[in-house]
Design a protein around this motif. Sequence first.
Motif, PDB file in Angstrom:
ATOM      1  N   ARG B  77       0.668  -1.106  -0.031  1.00 58.46           N
ATOM      2  CA  ARG B  77       0.066  -0.067   0.075  1.00 58.46           C
ATOM      3  C   ARG B  77       0.782   1.276   0.043  1.00 58.46           C
ATOM      4  N   VAL B  78       1.993   1.338   0.751  1.00 63.51           N
ATOM      5  CA  VAL B  78       2.762   2.588   0.979  1.00 63.51           C
ATOM      6  C   VAL B  78       3.961   2.534   0.475  1.00 63.51           C
ATOM      7  N   CYS B  79       4.316   1.250  -0.192  1.00 66.74           N
ATOM      8  CA  CYS B  79       5.659   1.533  -0.789  1.00 66.74           C
ATOM      9  C   CYS B  79       5.718   2.458  -2.192  1.00 66.74           C
ATOM     10  N   TYR B  80       6.756   3.019  -2.552  1.00 63.45           N
ATOM     11  CA  TYR B  80       6.962   3.744  -3.482  1.00 63.45           C
ATOM     12  C   TYR B  80       7.430   2.989  -4.793  1.00 63.45           C
ATOM     13  N   HIS B  81       7.384   1.553  -4.595  1.00 63.26           N
ATOM     14  CA  HIS B  81       7.894   0.672  -5.428  1.00 63.26           C
ATOM     15  C   HIS B  81       8.733   1.029  -6.571  1.00 63.26           C
ATOM     16  N   VAL B 153      11.065  -0.818  22.696  1.00 60.41           N
ATOM     17  CA  VAL B 153      10.662   0.228  23.509  1.00 60.41           C
ATOM     18  C   VAL B 153      10.069   1.420  22.767  1.00 60.41           C
ATOM     19  N   GLU B 154       8.954   1.738  22.912  1.00 63.07           N
ATOM     20  CA  GLU B 154       8.229   2.722  21.882  1.00 63.07           C
ATOM     21  C   GLU B 154       7.530   3.868  22.924  1.00 63.07           C
ATOM     22  N   ALA B 155       7.984   4.983  22.320  1.00 67.71           N
ATOM     23  CA  ALA B 155       7.347   6.279  23.235  1.00 67.71           C
ATOM     24  C   ALA B 155       5.864   6.362  23.019  1.00 67.71           C
ATOM     25  N   GLY B 161       4.987   3.700  14.196  1.00 67.17           N
ATOM     26  CA  GLY B 161       5.620   5.000  13.844  1.00 67.17           C
ATOM     27  C   GLY B 161       4.953   5.600  12.886  1.00 67.17           C
ATOM     28  N   MET B 162       5.548   6.091  11.977  1.00 66.33           N
ATOM     29  CA  MET B 162       4.915   6.914  10.959  1.00 66.33           C
ATOM     30  C   MET B 162       3.932   6.379  10.018  1.00 66.33           C
ATOM     31  N   MET B 163       3.943   4.989  10.068  1.00 65.96           N
ATOM     32  CA  MET B 163       2.875   4.267   9.312  1.00 65.96           C
ATOM     33  C   MET B 163       1.473   4.422  10.041  1.00 65.96           C
ATOM     34  N   TYR B 170      -6.724   6.250   4.659  1.00 62.67           N
ATOM     35  CA  TYR B 170      -7.243   5.983   3.206  1.00 62.67           C
ATOM     36  C   TYR B 170      -6.206   5.169   2.666  1.00 62.67           C
ATOM     37  N   ARG B 171      -4.984   5.346   2.922  1.00 61.00           N
ATOM     38  CA  ARG B 171      -3.797   4.842   2.354  1.00 61.00           C
ATOM     39  C   ARG B 171      -3.599   3.578   2.976  1.00 61.00           C
ATOM     40  N   LEU B 172      -3.499   3.729   4.228  1.00 62.49           N
ATOM     41  CA  LEU B 172      -2.938   2.316   4.907  1.00 62.49           C
ATOM     42  C   LEU B 172      -4.184   1.979   6.376  1.00 62.49           C
ATOM     43  N   ALA B 218      11.982  10.502  12.486  1.00 59.75           N
ATOM     44  CA  ALA B 218      11.974  11.924  12.528  1.00 59.75           C
ATOM     45  C   ALA B 218      10.798  12.750  12.614  1.00 59.75           C
ATOM     46  N   HIS B 219      10.495  13.237  13.557  1.00 58.07           N
ATOM     47  CA  HIS B 219       9.351  13.461  14.070  1.00 58.07           C
ATOM     48  C   HIS B 219       9.113  15.070  14.302  1.00 58.07           C
ATOM     49  N   ILE B 220      10.255  15.735  14.475  1.00 56.88           N
ATOM     50  CA  ILE B 220       9.935  17.116  14.905  1.00 56.88           C
ATOM     51  C   ILE B 220       9.612  18.045  13.306  1.00 56.88           C
ATOM     52  N   GLY B 393      16.778   3.753   9.568  1.00 59.13           N
ATOM     53  CA  GLY B 393      15.457   4.210   9.250  1.00 59.13           C
ATOM     54  C   GLY B 393      15.702   6.009   9.068  1.00 59.13           C
ATOM     55  N   ASP B 394      14.650   6.527   9.295  1.00 58.82           N
ATOM     56  CA  ASP B 394      14.497   8.225   9.180  1.00 58.82           C
ATOM     57  C   ASP B 394      15.707   8.775   9.966  1.00 58.82           C
ATOM     58  N   MET B 395      16.174   8.084  10.869  1.00 58.03           N
ATOM     59  CA  MET B 395      17.283   8.723  11.879  1.00 58.03           C
ATOM     60  C   MET B 395      18.800   8.772  11.283  1.00 58.03           C
ATOM     61  N   THR B 401      11.642   6.585   3.595  1.00 57.82           N
ATOM     62  CA  THR B 401      10.510   5.597   3.220  1.00 57.82           C
ATOM     63  C   THR B 401      10.522   4.539   4.141  1.00 57.82           C
ATOM     64  N   VAL B 402       9.021   3.971   4.255  1.00 57.49           N
ATOM     65  CA  VAL B 402       8.844   2.815   4.825  1.00 57.49           C
ATOM     66  C   VAL B 402       9.785   1.864   4.516  1.00 57.49           C
ATOM     67  N   THR B 403      10.094   1.608   3.089  1.00 58.53           N
ATOM     68  CA  THR B 403      10.647   0.330   2.519  1.00 58.53           C
ATOM     69  C   THR B 403      12.246   0.604   3.104  1.00 58.53           C
TER      70      THR B 403
HETATM   71  C1  LIG Z   1       2.755  11.843   6.338  1.00 60.81           C
HETATM   72  C2  LIG Z   1       3.759  10.952   5.797  1.00 60.81           C
HETATM   73  C3  LIG Z   1       3.388   9.934   4.960  1.00 60.81           C
HETATM   74  C4  LIG Z   1       4.272   9.062   4.539  1.00 60.81           C
HETATM   75  N1  LIG Z   1       4.144   8.071   3.433  1.00 60.81           N
HETATM   76  C5  LIG Z   1       4.868   7.378   3.120  1.00 60.81           C
HETATM   77  C6  LIG Z   1       4.452   6.517   2.334  1.00 60.81           C
HETATM   78  O1  LIG Z   1       3.443   6.451   1.486  1.00 60.81           O
HETATM   79  N2  LIG Z   1       5.439   5.449   1.663  1.00 60.81           N
HETATM   80  C7  LIG Z   1       6.716   5.253   2.421  1.00 60.81           C
HETATM   81  O2  LIG Z   1       7.316   4.703   2.190  1.00 60.81           O
HETATM   82  N3  LIG Z   1       7.011   6.414   3.447  1.00 60.81           N
HETATM   83  C8  LIG Z   1       6.086   7.258   3.502  1.00 60.81           C
HETATM   84  N4  LIG Z   1       6.573   8.166   4.711  1.00 60.81           N
HETATM   85  C9  LIG Z   1       7.980   7.901   5.244  1.00 60.81           C
HETATM   86  C10 LIG Z   1       7.880   7.044   6.380  1.00 60.81           C
HETATM   87  O3  LIG Z   1       6.864   6.858   7.048  1.00 60.81           O
HETATM   88  C11 LIG Z   1       9.263   6.934   6.984  1.00 60.81           C
HETATM   89  O4  LIG Z   1      10.242   6.977   6.223  1.00 60.81           O
HETATM   90  C12 LIG Z   1       9.384   5.661   8.008  1.00 60.81           C
HETATM   91  O5  LIG Z   1       8.175   5.611   8.973  1.00 60.81           O
HETATM   92  C13 LIG Z   1      10.570   5.763   8.870  1.00 60.81           C
HETATM   93  O6  LIG Z   1      10.361   4.552   9.863  1.00 60.81           O
HETATM   94  P1  LIG Z   1      11.539   4.743  11.103  1.00 60.81           P
HETATM   95  O7  LIG Z   1      10.950   3.473  11.605  1.00 60.81           O
HETATM   96  O8  LIG Z   1      12.760   5.153  10.821  1.00 60.81           O
HETATM   97  O9  LIG Z   1      10.711   5.574  12.069  1.00 60.81           O
HETATM   98  P2  LIG Z   1       9.358   6.065  12.103  1.00 60.81           P
HETATM   99  O10 LIG Z   1       8.282   5.307  11.465  1.00 60.81           O
HETATM  100  O11 LIG Z   1       8.989   7.467  12.316  1.00 60.81           O
HETATM  101  O12 LIG Z   1       9.011   5.428  13.601  1.00 60.81           O
HETATM  102  C14 LIG Z   1       9.866   5.616  14.890  1.00 60.81           C
HETATM  103  C15 LIG Z   1       9.398   5.337  15.993  1.00 60.81           C
HETATM  104  O13 LIG Z   1      10.077   5.570  17.104  1.00 60.81           O
HETATM  105  C16 LIG Z   1       9.226   6.106  18.247  1.00 60.81           C
HETATM  106  N5  LIG Z   1      10.368   7.046  19.045  1.00 60.81           N
HETATM  107  C17 LIG Z   1      11.088   8.200  18.712  1.00 60.81           C
HETATM  108  N6  LIG Z   1      11.644   8.465  19.740  1.00 60.81           N
HETATM  109  C18 LIG Z   1      11.579   7.511  20.767  1.00 60.81           C
HETATM  110  C19 LIG Z   1      12.238   7.334  21.866  1.00 60.81           C
HETATM  111  N7  LIG Z   1      13.195   8.011  22.356  1.00 60.81           N
HETATM  112  N8  LIG Z   1      12.065   6.219  22.493  1.00 60.81           N
HETATM  113  C20 LIG Z   1      11.194   5.189  22.093  1.00 60.81           C
HETATM  114  N9  LIG Z   1      10.526   5.462  21.106  1.00 60.81           N
HETATM  115  C21 LIG Z   1      10.706   6.473  20.263  1.00 60.81           C
HETATM  116  C22 LIG Z   1       8.275   7.179  17.469  1.00 60.81           C
HETATM  117  O14 LIG Z   1       7.282   7.239  18.620  1.00 60.81           O
HETATM  118  C23 LIG Z   1       7.953   6.045  16.385  1.00 60.81           C
HETATM  119  O15 LIG Z   1       7.015   5.193  16.729  1.00 60.81           O
HETATM  120  C24 LIG Z   1       5.678   8.960   5.127  1.00 60.81           C
HETATM  121  C25 LIG Z   1       5.961   9.902   6.041  1.00 60.81           C
HETATM  122  C26 LIG Z   1       5.058  11.047   6.456  1.00 60.81           C
HETATM  123  C27 LIG Z   1       5.545  11.771   7.604  1.00 60.81           C
END
Ligand SMILES: Cc1cc2nc3c(=O)[nH]c(=O)nc-3n(C[C@H](O)[C@H](O)[C@H](O)COP(=O)(O)OP(=O)(O)OC[C@H]3O[C@@H](n4cnc5c(N)ncnc54)[C@H](O)[C@@H]3O)c2cc1C
Lengths: 333, 542, 417
Positions: B77-81, B153-155, B161-163, B170-172, B218-220, B393-395, B401-403
């Motif tokens: 659903r969300v992968c940009y394939h 451990v999840e905050a 996460g971003m999913m 409506y996308r996921l 990346a949440h900020i 991941g994003d950090m 991306t999710v993928t």
């Molecule tokens: C609106 C939006 C739409 C998107 N759509 C798509 C898409 O369609 N397809 C796609 O591939 N990508 C999409 N992305 C990007 C994608 O969601 C992210 O790249 C991906 O989720 C990153 O995964 P992650 O696990 O690195 O981080 P996240 O998904 O951000 O997960 C990080 C998790 O860590 C937790 N956390 C943070 N700090 C702490 C801490 N100190 N202690 C404990 N827990 C903590 C957070 O609560 C969060 O649950 C989208 C992003 C956004 C914002």
Amino acid sequence: MIQQTIKFYQTGTFTVGNRLLDESQRSVQANMERTNSLNSGHRACQGCGEALGARYAIDAAMRATGNRLIAVNATGCLEVFSTPYPESSWQIPWIHSLFGNAAAVASGIAAALRMRGQDDVRVIAQGGDGGTTDIGFGCLSGMFERNDDVLYLCYDNEAYMNTGVQRSSATPPTARTATTMAVGDEPGNPFGTGKNVPLIAMAHHIPYVATATVANLRDLEAKVTKAMALRGARYIHIHVPCPLGWGSDPALTIRIARLAVESGLFPLFEAAHGELTSRTFIRRRVPAAEYLRLQKRFAHLFTAGAEAQLARVQAIADRNIERFGLLAPESAS
Amino acid sequence: MNKPFAITLEVGSSLANKTGSWRTMRPEYLDRLPPCNAACPAGENIQSWLYHAEGGDYESAWRALVADNPLPAIMGRVCYHPCETACNRALHDAAVGINSVERFLGDAALKKGWAFAPPAAGTGKRVLVVGAGPSGLSAAYHLRRLGHAVKIVEAGPLAGGMMRFGIPKYRLPREVLDGEVRRILDLGVELELGRKVTDIRAEMAAGRFDAAFLAVGAHIGKRAYIPAGSAARMLDAVSVLRGMEGEDKPMLGRRVVVYGGGNTALDVARTARRLGASEAIIVYRRTREKMPAHDFEVEEALQEGVMIKWLSTIRNMADEGTLTVEKMTLDDKGFPQPTGEFETLEADSLVLALGQDVDLSLLDGVPGLEIRDGVAVVGPDMMTGFPGLFAGGDMVPSERTVTVAVGHGKKAARHIDAWLRDTRHAPPPKHELAAFDKLNTWYYSDASKTVRPMLDVARRSSTFDEVVQGLDESNALFEARRCLSCGNCFECDNCYGVCPDNAIIKLGPGQRYEINYDYCKGCGICVEECPCGAINMVPEKI
Amino acid sequence: MLEQMEGSQAVATAIALARPQVICAYPITPQTHIVEGLGEMVKSGELKGCEFINVESEFAALSVAIGASAAGARTYTATSSQGLLFMAEAVYNAAGLELPIVMTIGNRAIGAPINIWNDHSDSMALRDAGWIQLFADTNQEALDLHIQAFRLAEDLSCPVMVCMDGFILTHAYERVDLPAQAEVDAFLPPYEPRQVLDPAQPVTIGAMVGPDAFTEVRYLAHHRQLSALEKIPEVAAAFKARFGRASGGLLRGYRMEGAETVVIALGSVNGTVQDVIDEMRADGMAIGSLAIGTFRPFPLAALRAALAGAKRVLVLEKCLAAGVGGIVTDDVRRALAGEQVRINTVIGGLGGRAITRESLRRVFADACAARLERLSFLDLDTGVVERELARERAARRSGPTAEAVLRQLGAPGSRLG
Ligand SMILES: Cc1cc2nc3c(=O)[nH]c(=O)nc-3n(C[C@H](O)[C@H](O)[C@H](O)COP(=O)(O)OP(=O)(O)OC[C@H]3O[C@@H](n4cnc5c(N)ncnc54)[C@H](O)[C@@H]3O)c2cc1C
Ligand SMILES: Cc1ncc(C[n+]2csc(CCOP(=O)(O)OP(=O)(O)O)c2C)c(N)n1
Ligand code: SF4
Ligand SMILES: [Mg+2]
């Protein structure tokens, strides 16, 4: 909602086999138990289309007859490369008599089988284009005319290969052979010569005539199978590239045969009792030059000043396409 | 039979003549790297799972898939394939709908309740995962399968996460997300929710973890300086979308302006439409071609009535909800330059979708750690400068991306596993790419891509129902069968058929073929006629 | 059963008695009546279990026969003259493949000039093709030889030609003794092929043989022909035992006791020869004759033995090796190698010219008196020949000899122009 029903197996339509196909839809050549009527160890050149065509056709005939088959072979490459003493590559009862009499020998076998009460055993005769369209033509026509119960397979490599690539009546215009060199005003085989034996076969009103090619195995097998289901005289003319005689890369044998079909130079069709009954449509039409360019026997067509000759060959292809209706009508979707 | 000497021969006797001696070149089977696989950030072996799907064996296909990626229903659903972008079939007619087949498999697994294979025997090692986004979940899954004890451990209040807190429903749909998360937890992964890790070293020491994987995302929300009146309603996209998961939906008003050009901007604008905004306008500095958001998402948004102002920047927002927008123009290098032309837009709220920064506070004081451009630097093995501390991941620096996140999780898991065993994970060398010119496409029948059904536009702008529907079984099968199997034998029997010397031995279903070099003359027809480029000609060693 | 019938009819009946399974033929005078007769028998159902195939040429006729024989059928065909030459390639091939085909040759001259009448040029042209060649003196013998031919062919895996003079035998009405079917069946068991095309036991027939084995193949063919020299008398003896008639064999001597001059001939002319010998014996001359029944293989030893008491041999030949002389003579000479025997060749009966008793008596007498040239031409019109030679010497472009000769003779053909 947009719906699309599955009409075919994606990768199974043109390949030899495919694991996804129902067993019954797979080609004979895909079968692990295929006869390999013409076995390994034969001495055909690398990439010989005739060796391939013969195995394709006879294996199919073997399957169609439940392995009750006898083959007669005219003199030519196929005979020479398959049976040099002390080794034979044939796995089926096979006889070679002469260059020009394969059809007659087969008629005799068919008669003998009838008289010996072995009607279920079937006979095929086979030869090169020379052995078929030239020296064996009298016997072939006789076999047709009597409607003897023989399937004749002509492996058309468009020249006398076994004797070193001389012209036959199946050699196409402009082709260079050892007896139609690419010299003079009209280099290569002259235009306006040659004969079309499939059409002549049709004129005998025999039950079945078809053209086939090593480039389209499924079509070839279907035709052989259909032919073996019939009694009486039948003829299949199979296009088989010869890397040696055509001056082509052995690896390209099938590709070249395919281009012959796709350009319109070798039309694929079927006829029953003198009437055209089907044609195999061109799938991706190409200019004749694409086919010709891969063969040294046509190299002179690609030199300066040969444009008119090349255009005349293209005209032959165009004429075939029109005459046999080789383009699919725009498929209504 | 008393056969005449020499004139009459034994059948099949030419086997004594080993024509293999004629050869100067020899064909050899090989596996090439399909472009889809090469392009998959999660390192999926797409072709192999399509291979199983082609045969209708969906469970095997799913199992092959989850060997690399535990979230196929989400991915579908969300992968940009990028796999589809790379797909060779795109050069032939249209790319294989890999993503839709993946979704079909993922959904089938959820529906049928297929469980993962049980983990390997316990290793006695404990690994901490921080963050239950896709990266953390992926790492946890792989580590657990390798036999390690894993705790996440999840905050946040829920995993994903971003999913969950970014990508709209409506996308996921959340059932899908929940289902796939649950399956990972069912492997025996421990998940602690609602606790933010603040000091990683302390956390590890307290839990006696042997290694840790950080995936905090990346949440900020990034801010831009826009002068605004004190009553102006200015929000950030991530907060808006996160708010969608709570009881009280964000109050955006009837006229919503979104500032930014990424997928997040589109998600917010489309969400606003669904929340009842009559106008949802995206303001973006550059042109559609330059927009980072994916074209299909732009298309879907436009269908839903989202409007986009190209080549525009927001200069200020007055209290009464009036935005001043300056027209831009692209310079030679494609950068937007101000034109001095202004216009105004009415807006009840302005949502900033300008990207996110990482909250790296939990890493404060970790020795050896390097932070660059706001993200944590890792090596090729996903390890930070601090031994035993991995991140992804994003950090970390990469595409967000999710993928990619899932891929990081897998890669990190393999390296963590090796690290825990005091070895090094050396991935097998990659095969040469199966480029389009290695294929003989004649053998593939002409079959255009199956289009996934879409929800009616009317329903899309009013509900959060999933927009893109799945394929039904026959369509998915068809789509899977469009795969050209680039670079890898799919047992089409062509080589077996086309050899004039019967020098190919067919080994039977699933066993592929062997070349009988006793008879192979080296003509090369098999190489030429192999549809998928799985045979190669190499010079014969003399 | 005694019956008056045409020679061709007698042969057709004999073939039918041999129960052939495939017959193929192409028309050529003087063979036509034989195959016409057989064709009718097959079509009427009188000859059962047999297929009659009308082919498009003699080449096809023998080729069909090759196929049929290789597939295990008892196979028969017949031809003459041009037809035999037209199938020449297949004639060698049938022998090389060791197929026991039986073929009647209604002996006829070979053109040009085209001539439908009898001599032996046709079968002589293919004497070394590997076939057994049997010559019939009479219609009765022709009939008998065909029955023997199948047994010989099948016992030896070797094709057999039964040669009978065109018109003189093929078209002559004579009384013949027709054997009963049961007797023929007892003499000639069903065909048991040595090799056969059969899916149950596949073989490759007709391989290409190179220098490594070709000599051996040829040697074996020679050996088989030599073994036929033993087989042929055996079969003839068996035939005599069953049917009570001497027919066939290698040589048939006539009044050879004390013969100092021996006339050697093939075929129907032996009847005339024997009449002349009777006359000359009555005059007290020590003359006898030998009919060669088996020309291929050539019975060298038997001939040498038969000629042990001879001082002079006259070989009467119905063919000419232009530029050489007699063809049979060469073989006779080989048989007599080292013997002090005078050998005369008389070429006669070419293109159907009648061989009269008077002419024979003259040359036999000359031979007895040692007056005969080594090579002479019976009843040669020397006047015509001399005039023609003179004309040729005079004009460089003298035109075709045959036409000129006809013109000299005032024959009707000359006016056709
Ligand atoms: C609106 C939006 C739409 C998107 N759509 C798509 C898409 O369609 N397809 C796609 O591939 N990508 C999409 N992305 C990007 C994608 O969601 C992210 O790249 C991906 O989720 C990153 O995964 P992650 O696990 O690195 O981080 P996240 O998904 O951000 O997960 C990080 C998790 O860590 C937790 N956390 C943070 N700090 C702490 C801490 N100190 N202690 C404990 N827990 C903590 C957070 O609560 C969060 O649950 C989208 C992003 C956004 C914002
Ligand atoms: C009567 C006769 N004439 C000529 C030949 C020589 N010959 C043998 S094979 C051959 C060429 C065969 O050509 P074709 O039939 O086209 O078969 P190819 O070798 O091309 O497959 C020739 C001319 C022969 N064997 N017999
Ligand atoms: S010459 Fe041509 S037809 Fe003959 S064996 Fe070689 S490739 Fe085949
Ligand atoms: Mg040829």
